[in-house]
Design a protein around this motif. Structure first.
Motif, PDB file in Angstrom:
ATOM      1  N   ILE A  10      38.551 -81.255  -1.793  1.00  0.00           N
ATOM      2  CA  ILE A  10      38.393 -82.539  -1.130  1.00  0.00           C
ATOM      3  C   ILE A  10      39.389 -83.495  -1.772  1.00  0.00           C
ATOM      4  CG2 ILE A  10      36.780 -84.406  -0.622  1.00  0.00           C
ATOM      5  CD1 ILE A  10      36.074 -81.672   0.644  1.00  0.00           C
ATOM      6  N   ALA A  11      40.026 -84.289  -0.928  1.00  0.00           N
ATOM      7  CA  ALA A  11      40.983 -85.269  -1.424  1.00  0.00           C
ATOM      8  C   ALA A  11      40.578 -86.650  -0.928  1.00  0.00           C
ATOM      9  CB  ALA A  11      42.386 -84.931  -0.943  1.00  0.00           C
ATOM     10  N   ALA A  22      37.246 -89.212   2.715  1.00  0.00           N
ATOM     11  CA  ALA A  22      37.387 -87.972   1.969  1.00  0.00           C
ATOM     12  C   ALA A  22      37.779 -86.905   2.981  1.00  0.00           C
ATOM     13  CB  ALA A  22      36.086 -87.611   1.283  1.00  0.00           C
ATOM     14  N   VAL A  23      38.834 -86.153   2.691  1.00  0.00           N
ATOM     15  CA  VAL A  23      39.327 -85.146   3.626  1.00  0.00           C
ATOM     16  C   VAL A  23      39.413 -83.788   2.929  1.00  0.00           C
ATOM     17  CG1 VAL A  23      40.656 -86.770   5.029  1.00  0.00           C
ATOM     18  CG2 VAL A  23      41.737 -85.678   3.090  1.00  0.00           C
ATOM     19  N   VAL A  24      39.380 -82.736   3.721  1.00  0.00           N
ATOM     20  CA  VAL A  24      39.500 -81.377   3.209  1.00  0.00           C
ATOM     21  C   VAL A  24      40.950 -80.933   3.361  1.00  0.00           C
ATOM     22  CG1 VAL A  24      38.721 -78.995   3.442  1.00  0.00           C
ATOM     23  CG2 VAL A  24      37.137 -80.865   3.906  1.00  0.00           C
ATOM     24  N   LEU A  25      41.537 -80.449   2.267  1.00  0.00           N
ATOM     25  CA  LEU A  25      42.886 -79.901   2.326  1.00  0.00           C
ATOM     26  C   LEU A  25      42.799 -78.510   2.942  1.00  0.00           C
ATOM     27  CD1 LEU A  25      44.273 -80.792  -1.197  1.00  0.00           C
ATOM     28  CD2 LEU A  25      44.961 -81.791   0.956  1.00  0.00           C
ATOM     29  N   GLU A  26      43.439 -78.308   4.086  1.00  0.00           N
ATOM     30  CA  GLU A  26      43.382 -77.005   4.738  1.00  0.00           C
ATOM     31  C   GLU A  26      44.526 -76.112   4.293  1.00  0.00           C
ATOM     32  OE1 GLU A  26      42.381 -76.855   8.860  1.00  0.00           O
ATOM     33  OE2 GLU A  26      41.507 -78.838   8.755  1.00  0.00           O
ATOM     34  N   TRP A  87      30.309 -86.525  -3.124  1.00  0.00           N
ATOM     35  CA  TRP A  87      31.274 -87.618  -3.168  1.00  0.00           C
ATOM     36  C   TRP A  87      30.574 -88.927  -3.514  1.00  0.00           C
ATOM     37  CZ3 TRP A  87      35.987 -89.023  -3.948  1.00  0.00           C
ATOM     38  CH2 TRP A  87      36.438 -90.273  -3.543  1.00  0.00           C
ATOM     39  N   ALA A  88      29.414 -89.162  -2.903  1.00  0.00           N
ATOM     40  CA  ALA A  88      28.672 -90.401  -3.167  1.00  0.00           C
ATOM     41  C   ALA A  88      28.201 -90.481  -4.616  1.00  0.00           C
ATOM     42  CB  ALA A  88      27.488 -90.508  -2.221  1.00  0.00           C
ATOM     43  N   GLU A  89      27.918 -89.328  -5.226  1.00  0.00           N
ATOM     44  CA  GLU A  89      27.459 -89.298  -6.615  1.00  0.00           C
ATOM     45  C   GLU A  89      28.600 -89.447  -7.616  1.00  0.00           C
ATOM     46  OE1 GLU A  89      25.400 -85.598  -6.909  1.00  0.00           O
ATOM     47  OE2 GLU A  89      23.619 -86.352  -5.873  1.00  0.00           O
TER      48      GLU A  89
END
Length: 133
Positions: A10-11, A22-26, A87-89
């Protein structure tokens, strides 16, 4: 993270328009320059697109996906990995949320914060002086 850009991680997108994304690097195209990202987040989705690595900050959070996964597969893996919860934590997300809340303060709210800080400082200094005696 060294010289290699790990996929499935996740970036965080460091861009003013999508500050909480927050995005996933594919996969990485043109290694060292551009990555294919997709953000299936419900709170702030990002469409699948190529994004320069300069705008991405890679986090240790992982979301395992197969190579060339479709959006539905990615959404399922994203939910199974509980990415939004992780991510929230994270302290990173908490810092971003704190800055956003501080930016939304009105003039009177800032005044109340200033008065509270002065009051707390007065109490602490009084206690320190009492301990020195």
């Amino acid at each position: 993270m060294g010289g290699c850009i790990p996929c499935d991680h996740i970036a965080h997108v460091s861009n003013e328009s999508s500050a909480l994304s927050a995005v996933v690097l594919e996969l990485t195209r043109e290694p060292g320059k551009v990555a294919l990202v997709d953000g299936p987040s419900t709170s702030n989705p990002v469409k699948r697109q190529l994004m320069p690595l300069k705008r991405l900050s890679i986090t240790p959070i992982k979301c395992t996906i197969p190579s060339g996964a479709r959006s539905k597969t990615l959404e399922k893996a994203y939910k199974e990995a509980e990415v939004e919860k992780k991510w929230a934590e994270s302290s990173w997300a908490k810092t971003i949320a704190c800055k956003a809340a501080k930016a939304k303060l009105t003039d009177f709210d800032r005044f109340k914060v200033m008065v509270a800080r002065k009051t707390r400082a007065r109490v602490v200094n009084k206690a320190i002086k009492a301990m020195k005696k």
